[in-house]
Design a protein around this motif. Structure first.
Motif, PDB file in Angstrom:
ATOM      1  N   UNK A   1       0.813  -1.186   0.000  1.00 43.85           N
ATOM      2  CA  UNK A   1       0.000   0.000   0.000  1.00 43.85           C
ATOM      3  C   UNK A   1       0.866   1.264   0.000  1.00 43.85           C
ATOM      4  N   UNK A   2       1.979   1.225   0.747  1.00 40.22           N
ATOM      5  CA  UNK A   2       2.866   2.386   0.798  1.00 40.22           C
ATOM      6  C   UNK A   2       3.464   2.659  -0.572  1.00 40.22           C
ATOM      7  N   UNK A   3       3.848   1.621  -1.258  1.00 39.26           N
ATOM      8  CA  UNK A   3       4.449   1.804  -2.585  1.00 39.26           C
ATOM      9  C   UNK A   3       3.460   2.450  -3.537  1.00 39.26           C
ATOM     10  N   UNK A   4       2.222   2.069  -3.473  1.00 45.25           N
ATOM     11  CA  UNK A   4       1.189   2.655  -4.329  1.00 45.25           C
ATOM     12  C   UNK A   4       0.993   4.137  -3.987  1.00 45.25           C
ATOM     13  N   UNK A   5       1.048   4.468  -2.708  1.00 42.73           N
ATOM     14  CA  UNK A   5       0.932   5.854  -2.267  1.00 42.73           C
ATOM     15  C   UNK A   5       2.076   6.699  -2.825  1.00 42.73           C
ATOM     16  N   UNK A   6       3.310   6.238  -2.660  1.00 42.55           N
ATOM     17  CA  UNK A   6       4.457   6.989  -3.138  1.00 42.55           C
ATOM     18  C   UNK A   6       4.507   7.024  -4.659  1.00 42.55           C
ATOM     19  N   UNK A   7       4.026   5.993  -5.310  1.00 36.60           N
ATOM     20  CA  UNK A   7       3.941   6.003  -6.779  1.00 36.60           C
ATOM     21  C   UNK A   7       2.967   7.097  -7.229  1.00 36.60           C
ATOM     22  N   UNK A   8       1.847   7.224  -6.530  1.00 34.34           N
ATOM     23  CA  UNK A   8       0.855   8.262  -6.851  1.00 34.34           C
ATOM     24  C   UNK A   8       1.423   9.657  -6.642  1.00 34.34           C
ATOM     25  N   UNK A   9       2.149   9.836  -5.547  1.00 25.94           N
ATOM     26  CA  UNK A   9       2.763  11.146  -5.290  1.00 25.94           C
ATOM     27  C   UNK A   9       3.824  11.445  -6.339  1.00 25.94           C
ATOM     28  N   UNK A  10       4.621  10.474  -6.689  1.00 27.61           N
ATOM     29  CA  UNK A  10       5.648  10.667  -7.717  1.00 27.61           C
ATOM     30  C   UNK A  10       5.041  11.030  -9.064  1.00 27.61           C
ATOM     31  N   UNK A  11       3.953  10.354  -9.418  1.00 21.39           N
ATOM     32  CA  UNK A  11       3.275  10.676 -10.677  1.00 21.39           C
ATOM     33  C   UNK A  11       2.710  12.097 -10.651  1.00 21.39           C
ATOM     34  N   UNK A  12       2.102  12.479  -9.539  1.00 20.72           N
ATOM     35  CA  UNK A  12       1.525  13.826  -9.435  1.00 20.72           C
ATOM     36  C   UNK A  12       2.604  14.891  -9.536  1.00 20.72           C
ATOM     37  N   UNK A  13       3.726  14.700  -8.831  1.00 23.31           N
ATOM     38  CA  UNK A  13       4.828  15.660  -8.900  1.00 23.31           C
ATOM     39  C   UNK A  13       5.400  15.704 -10.312  1.00 23.31           C
ATOM     40  N   UNK A  14       5.533  14.528 -10.946  1.00 22.05           N
ATOM     41  CA  UNK A  14       6.037  14.471 -12.318  1.00 22.05           C
ATOM     42  C   UNK A  14       5.156  15.228 -13.283  1.00 22.05           C
ATOM     43  N   UNK A  15       3.843  15.093 -13.143  1.00 25.34           N
ATOM     44  CA  UNK A  15       2.903  15.800 -14.018  1.00 25.34           C
ATOM     45  C   UNK A  15       3.025  17.305 -13.820  1.00 25.34           C
ATOM     46  N   UNK A  16       3.110  17.749 -12.579  1.00 26.45           N
ATOM     47  CA  UNK A  16       3.226  19.184 -12.296  1.00 26.45           C
ATOM     48  C   UNK A  16       4.519  19.736 -12.883  1.00 26.45           C
ATOM     49  N   UNK A  17       5.628  19.022 -12.708  1.00 21.55           N
ATOM     50  CA  UNK A  17       6.919  19.488 -13.221  1.00 21.55           C
ATOM     51  C   UNK A  17       6.907  19.543 -14.745  1.00 21.55           C
ATOM     52  N   UNK A  18       6.355  18.520 -15.384  1.00 26.42           N
ATOM     53  CA  UNK A  18       6.319  18.493 -16.853  1.00 26.42           C
ATOM     54  C   UNK A  18       5.440  19.619 -17.382  1.00 26.42           C
ATOM     55  N   UNK A  19       4.295  19.866 -16.768  1.00 34.50           N
ATOM     56  CA  UNK A  19       3.410  20.947 -17.229  1.00 34.50           C
ATOM     57  C   UNK A  19       4.078  22.310 -17.062  1.00 34.50           C
ATOM     58  N   UNK A  20       4.757  22.513 -15.944  1.00 30.27           N
ATOM     59  CA  UNK A  20       5.451  23.786 -15.704  1.00 30.27           C
ATOM     60  C   UNK A  20       6.587  23.967 -16.704  1.00 30.27           C
ATOM     61  N   UNK A  21       7.345  22.918 -16.966  1.00 30.09           N
ATOM     62  CA  UNK A  21       8.446  22.994 -17.937  1.00 30.09           C
ATOM     63  C   UNK A  21       7.919  23.257 -19.344  1.00 30.09           C
ATOM     64  N   UNK A  22       6.799  22.650 -19.690  1.00 29.57           N
ATOM     65  CA  UNK A  22       6.202  22.873 -21.011  1.00 29.57           C
ATOM     66  C   UNK A  22       5.747  24.325 -21.158  1.00 29.57           C
ATOM     67  N   UNK A  23       5.123  24.869 -20.142  1.00 34.97           N
ATOM     68  CA  UNK A  23       4.693  26.277 -20.193  1.00 34.97           C
ATOM     69  C   UNK A  23       5.884  27.219 -20.306  1.00 34.97           C
ATOM     70  N   UNK A  24       6.945  26.924 -19.557  1.00 37.11           N
ATOM     71  CA  UNK A  24       8.143  27.760 -19.612  1.00 37.11           C
ATOM     72  C   UNK A  24       8.799  27.679 -20.984  1.00 37.11           C
ATOM     73  N   UNK A  25       8.873  26.478 -21.545  1.00 34.61           N
ATOM     74  CA  UNK A  25       9.457  26.313 -22.883  1.00 34.61           C
ATOM     75  C   UNK A  25       8.604  27.020 -23.926  1.00 34.61           C
ATOM     76  N   UNK A  26       7.299  26.961 -23.788  1.00 35.89           N
ATOM     77  CA  UNK A  26       6.395  27.633 -24.730  1.00 35.89           C
ATOM     78  C   UNK A  26       6.599  29.145 -24.689  1.00 35.89           C
ATOM     79  N   UNK A  27       6.899  29.689 -23.517  1.00 36.00           N
ATOM     80  CA  UNK A  27       7.092  31.135 -23.388  1.00 36.00           C
ATOM     81  C   UNK A  27       8.316  31.613 -24.156  1.00 36.00           C
ATOM     82  N   UNK A  28       9.281  30.741 -24.402  1.00 33.37           N
ATOM     83  CA  UNK A  28      10.500  31.142 -25.098  1.00 33.37           C
ATOM     84  C   UNK A  28      10.515  30.759 -26.571  1.00 33.37           C
ATOM     85  N   UNK A  29       9.416  30.256 -27.098  1.00 35.28           N
ATOM     86  CA  UNK A  29       9.321  30.008 -28.538  1.00 35.28           C
ATOM     87  C   UNK A  29       8.937  31.324 -29.208  1.00 35.28           C
ATOM     88  N   UNK A  30       9.143  31.444 -30.525  1.00 34.29           N
ATOM     89  CA  UNK A  30       8.735  32.682 -31.203  1.00 34.29           C
ATOM     90  C   UNK A  30       7.267  33.032 -30.992  1.00 34.29           C
TER      91      UNK A  30
END
Length: 101
Positions: A1-30
């Motif tokens: 159960x703990x592994x599933x919990x930490x997997x969920x947190x890792x996925x959520x953090x990964x999604x937030x980081x990827x979305x933020x990085x995508x927005x930042x990269x989009x801001x520097x395109x023409x």
């Protein structure tokens, strides 16, 4: 159960980081830079319109005050009369009389 919990947190953090990085990269395109400039120009134009509207309102209020004073037969408060009567101000200071036509 703990592994599933930490997997969920890792996925959520990964999604937030990827979305933020995508927005930042989009801001520097023409397209992102053009969009940012467009928004900046739009806000500048809106600020200028607001300033012009404030000046127009002030002018209308002052004009109304002058008309009301004239209707009452009073001389309005001319704040710049003494400046216009000052001989040091005006064309005489800039252009001496020998250079005037």
């Amino acid at each position: 159960m703990r592994r599933l919990f930490w997997l969920g947190i890792g996925l959520a953090v990964g999604v937030v980081v990827v979305r933020k990085a995508t927005r930042t990269a989009q801001a520097y395109t023409p397209a992102g830079i053009a969009g940012g400039l467009s928004q900046s120009a739009g806000s500048l134009v809106e600020s200028l319109r607001s300033f012009v509207e404030d000046v127009r309102v002030g002018m209308a209020e002052r004009e109304q005050e002058i008309h009301e004073a004239f209707a009452r037969g009073e001389a309005f408060d001319d704040q710049f009369a003494e400046l216009r009567e000052d001989p040091r101000i005006g064309d005489r200071e800039i252009f001496p009389e020998e250079h005037q036509r």
